[in-house]
Design a protein around this motif. Structure first.
Motif, PDB file in Angstrom:
ATOM      1  N   PHE A 155       0.837  -1.204   0.000  1.00 55.28           N
ATOM      2  CA  PHE A 155       0.000   0.000   0.000  1.00 55.28           C
ATOM      3  C   PHE A 155       0.870   1.250   0.000  1.00 55.28           C
ATOM      4  O   PHE A 155       1.796   1.388   0.808  1.00 55.28           O
ATOM      5  N   ASP A 156       0.588   2.183  -0.903  1.00 57.97           N
ATOM      6  CA  ASP A 156       1.301   3.455  -0.999  1.00 57.97           C
ATOM      7  C   ASP A 156       0.312   4.582  -0.731  1.00 57.97           C
ATOM      8  O   ASP A 156      -0.575   4.835  -1.559  1.00 57.97           O
ATOM      9  N   PRO A 157       0.424   5.286   0.392  1.00 62.52           N
ATOM     10  CA  PRO A 157      -0.547   6.347   0.705  1.00 62.52           C
ATOM     11  C   PRO A 157      -0.526   7.495  -0.293  1.00 62.52           C
ATOM     12  O   PRO A 157      -1.455   8.299  -0.324  1.00 62.52           O
ATOM     13  N   ARG A 158       0.525   7.577  -1.113  1.00 56.54           N
ATOM     14  CA  ARG A 158       0.587   8.648  -2.115  1.00 56.54           C
ATOM     15  C   ARG A 158      -0.147   8.280  -3.402  1.00 56.54           C
ATOM     16  O   ARG A 158      -0.320   9.119  -4.284  1.00 56.54           O
ATOM     17  N   ASP A 159      -0.566   7.027  -3.524  1.00 55.44           N
ATOM     18  CA  ASP A 159      -1.245   6.567  -4.745  1.00 55.44           C
ATOM     19  C   ASP A 159      -2.603   5.976  -4.365  1.00 55.44           C
ATOM     20  O   ASP A 159      -2.758   4.772  -4.197  1.00 55.44           O
ATOM     21  N   LEU A 160      -3.595   6.849  -4.238  1.00 54.61           N
ATOM     22  CA  LEU A 160      -4.912   6.404  -3.801  1.00 54.61           C
ATOM     23  C   LEU A 160      -5.632   5.600  -4.882  1.00 54.61           C
ATOM     24  O   LEU A 160      -6.434   4.724  -4.575  1.00 54.61           O
ATOM     25  N   LYS A 161      -5.339   5.874  -6.164  1.00 58.79           N
ATOM     26  CA  LYS A 161      -5.977   5.096  -7.225  1.00 58.79           C
ATOM     27  C   LYS A 161      -5.545   3.637  -7.157  1.00 58.79           C
ATOM     28  O   LYS A 161      -6.348   2.724  -7.358  1.00 58.79           O
ATOM     29  N   ALA A 162      -4.276   3.417  -6.870  1.00 58.27           N
ATOM     30  CA  ALA A 162      -3.780   2.042  -6.755  1.00 58.27           C
ATOM     31  C   ALA A 162      -4.415   1.331  -5.570  1.00 58.27           C
ATOM     32  O   ALA A 162      -4.575   0.104  -5.581  1.00 58.27           O
ATOM     33  N   ALA A 163      -4.808   2.111  -4.551  1.00 58.96           N
ATOM     34  CA  ALA A 163      -5.466   1.526  -3.379  1.00 58.96           C
ATOM     35  C   ALA A 163      -6.931   1.195  -3.660  1.00 58.96           C
ATOM     36  O   ALA A 163      -7.598   0.581  -2.828  1.00 58.96           O
ATOM     37  N   GLY A 164      -7.430   1.630  -4.819  1.00 56.29           N
ATOM     38  CA  GLY A 164      -8.811   1.314  -5.194  1.00 56.29           C
ATOM     39  C   GLY A 164      -9.821   2.368  -4.819  1.00 56.29           C
ATOM     40  O   GLY A 164     -11.031   2.151  -4.953  1.00 56.29           O
ATOM     41  N   VAL A 165      -9.364   3.539  -4.359  1.00 56.62           N
ATOM     42  CA  VAL A 165     -10.302   4.612  -4.000  1.00 56.62           C
ATOM     43  C   VAL A 165     -10.844   5.227  -5.282  1.00 56.62           C
ATOM     44  O   VAL A 165     -10.090   5.718  -6.130  1.00 56.62           O
ATOM     45  N   ARG A 166     -12.160   5.202  -5.440  1.00 58.67           N
ATOM     46  CA  ARG A 166     -12.789   5.708  -6.659  1.00 58.67           C
ATOM     47  C   ARG A 166     -13.898   6.678  -6.288  1.00 58.67           C
ATOM     48  O   ARG A 166     -14.421   6.657  -5.163  1.00 58.67           O
ATOM     49  N   PRO A 167     -14.302   7.547  -7.198  1.00 61.80           N
ATOM     50  CA  PRO A 167     -15.391   8.487  -6.901  1.00 61.80           C
ATOM     51  C   PRO A 167     -16.723   7.758  -6.711  1.00 61.80           C
ATOM     52  O   PRO A 167     -17.113   6.968  -7.562  1.00 61.80           O
ATOM     53  N   VAL A 168     -17.378   8.012  -5.600  1.00 65.43           N
ATOM     54  CA  VAL A 168     -18.698   7.425  -5.360  1.00 65.43           C
ATOM     55  C   VAL A 168     -19.776   8.507  -5.207  1.00 65.43           C
ATOM     56  O   VAL A 168     -20.956   8.204  -5.084  1.00 65.43           O
ATOM     57  N   ALA A 169     -19.363   9.757  -5.178  1.00 66.97           N
ATOM     58  CA  ALA A 169     -20.299  10.878  -5.089  1.00 66.97           C
ATOM     59  C   ALA A 169     -19.618  12.086  -5.703  1.00 66.97           C
ATOM     60  O   ALA A 169     -18.418  12.058  -5.985  1.00 66.97           O
ATOM     61  N   GLY A 170     -20.378  13.154  -5.881  1.00 71.17           N
ATOM     62  CA  GLY A 170     -19.815  14.348  -6.488  1.00 71.17           C
ATOM     63  C   GLY A 170     -20.541  15.602  -6.060  1.00 71.17           C
ATOM     64  O   GLY A 170     -21.460  15.559  -5.222  1.00 71.17           O
ATOM     65  N   PRO A 171     -20.174  16.761  -6.613  1.00 69.34           N
ATOM     66  CA  PRO A 171     -20.803  18.028  -6.249  1.00 69.34           C
ATOM     67  C   PRO A 171     -22.321  18.029  -6.413  1.00 69.34           C
ATOM     68  O   PRO A 171     -23.035  18.643  -5.619  1.00 69.34           O
ATOM     69  N   ALA A 172     -22.837  17.333  -7.450  1.00 68.81           N
ATOM     70  CA  ALA A 172     -24.290  17.292  -7.644  1.00 68.81           C
ATOM     71  C   ALA A 172     -24.978  16.587  -6.473  1.00 68.81           C
ATOM     72  O   ALA A 172     -26.065  16.996  -6.038  1.00 68.81           O
ATOM     73  N   ASP A 173     -24.346  15.527  -5.955  1.00 66.88           N
ATOM     74  CA  ASP A 173     -24.903  14.838  -4.783  1.00 66.88           C
ATOM     75  C   ASP A 173     -24.905  15.750  -3.569  1.00 66.88           C
ATOM     76  O   ASP A 173     -25.854  15.753  -2.779  1.00 66.88           O
ATOM     77  N   LEU A 174     -23.835  16.520  -3.409  1.00 70.60           N
ATOM     78  CA  LEU A 174     -23.770  17.445  -2.273  1.00 70.60           C
ATOM     79  C   LEU A 174     -24.868  18.497  -2.353  1.00 70.60           C
ATOM     80  O   LEU A 174     -25.505  18.829  -1.343  1.00 70.60           O
ATOM     81  N   GLU A 175     -25.113  19.020  -3.557  1.00 74.94           N
ATOM     82  CA  GLU A 175     -26.162  20.025  -3.718  1.00 74.94           C
ATOM     83  C   GLU A 175     -27.537  19.443  -3.379  1.00 74.94           C
ATOM     84  O   GLU A 175     -28.340  20.072  -2.693  1.00 74.94           O
ATOM     85  N   ALA A 176     -27.815  18.237  -3.883  1.00 77.95           N
ATOM     86  CA  ALA A 176     -29.102  17.596  -3.593  1.00 77.95           C
ATOM     87  C   ALA A 176     -29.237  17.312  -2.104  1.00 77.95           C
ATOM     88  O   ALA A 176     -30.305  17.491  -1.511  1.00 77.95           O
ATOM     89  N   ALA A 177     -28.145  16.887  -1.486  1.00 78.92           N
ATOM     90  CA  ALA A 177     -28.172  16.583  -0.057  1.00 78.92           C
ATOM     91  C   ALA A 177     -28.384  17.851   0.773  1.00 78.92           C
ATOM     92  O   ALA A 177     -29.161  17.857   1.732  1.00 78.92           O
TER      93      ALA A 177
END
Length: 329
Positions: free
Chosen positions: A204-226
């Motif tokens: 695990f490399d904390p500088r490479d979040l994509k390699a860790a599998g972290v992907r977008p699950v929400a976005g600004p539109a979700d925040l606005e609706a929330a």
């Protein structure tokens, strides 16, 4: 299913927004072990358009937590390492002379982002600390008399070491009050620490979040609706009075020299509404207020020196108040 496509197709749906924000915890756990309360606090702050102060000893993944949140939300993020020689213009930006045009042009500072990580904010003198005040409160910076709006969403996640550490400057009360929440980031349990070391041993490399599998699950539109859904969450007169009674009790506590201001009471009501919505209700109950009382109020009170010497803490005073203030039925 592609989460970005799903977000685009349901950008105005509060139910989808809640599910997306709930998925953040699982997504961030791919990079950060434990720290669920801190993750929840950061989401509450985003819903309330507030800012967060993260306190903990070095090495407990405060920086990684904020970076993972930005990745999971598809938000732009920048980091500023606060040092004793940092100038206000290093944060907000400054006018730079362009020799080709013979004019001054504005060079934006790192504050022009969605999620600003202000690392070790209490290692820089008060003058630079205060440079964030206008950005946090007005969501703009003024350079050479010209106000410049910041992006939306905009959140300052400031980390600080415990104040007894050498070389730290306590944050002034006026700036502390601008933070919606103060979240403590504790040391991990034994099992959690074993999990951390196991991940690193597996590459695990904390500088490479994509390699860790972290992907977008929400976005600004979700925040606005929330945010729109949170604004419709019902607050009864009894709950409003309960919040006021808690805050007024801090002003009468013999252990405190400074109690919670009306701004703090407003903050507690806002965070309780956000928490109620996140847990699936469209109305606030007393347990919502209790759940957010400590992170919302602990940095807005000031202990008497004699109480501090006796081992009294802000958290213990607030917990005692929550025990004694009558709960509405």
């Amino acid at each position: 299913m592609d989460p970005t496509t799903d977000n685009a197709g349901n950008s105005g749906d509060p139910g989808h927004a809640r599910a997306s924000l709930e998925a953040l915890r699982a997504e961030i756990s791919k990079a950060v072990v434990g720290q669920d309360p801190a993750v929840t606090g950061l989401v509450v702050a985003l819903l309330c358009r507030g800012h967060v102060l993260l306190e903990g000893v070095p090495g407990v993944a405060k920086t990684l937590l904020v970076r993972a949140l930005a990745s999971a939300l598809e938000l732009d993020t920048k980091r500023v390492q606060f040092t004793p020689d940092l100038m206000p213009s290093d944060v907000t930006g400054s006018l730079v002379y362009d020799t080709r045009s013979a004019e001054f042009s504005f060079q934006p500072g790192p504050v022009f982002t969605n999620l600003l990580l202000a690392d070790e904010i209490n290692r820089t003198p008060p003058k630079t600390q205060s440079s964030l005040l206008e950005a946090m409160e007005e969501r703009q910076v003024t350079v050479d008399g010209t106000p410049r709006p910041l992006p939306d969403p905009f959140l300052v996640a400031a980390t600080q070491n415990p104040v007894e550490y050498e070389g730290t400057y306590p944050l002034p009360e006026a700036q502390l009050d601008r933070f919606l929440l103060k979240l403590t980031v504790p040391l991990p349990s034994r099992q959690e620490e074993i999990d951390v070391l196991t991940r690193h041993a597996e590459g695990f490399d904390p500088r490479d979040l994509k390699a860790a599998g972290v992907r977008p699950v929400a976005g600004p539109a979700d925040l606005e609706a929330a945010r729109a859904a949170v604004a419709k969450t019902t607050v009864s007169p009894e709950i409003t009075a309960y919040v006021v009674d808690i805050c007024r009790a801090t002003r009468e506590s013999p252990s405190l020299t400074l109690g919670v201001s009306p701004r703090g009471a407003t903050a507690l009501l806002a965070t309780a509404r956000a928490w109620a919505w996140l847990t699936g209700r469209d109305y606030v109950i007393p347990d919502d207020v209790k759940a957010l009382a400590l992170p919302t109020l602990r940095h807005r009170v000031q202990l008497r020196p004699e109480a501090e010497m006796e081992g009294v803490t802000a958290d213990s005073v607030i917990n005692a108040i929550l025990t004694h203030v009558p709960v509405p039925r």
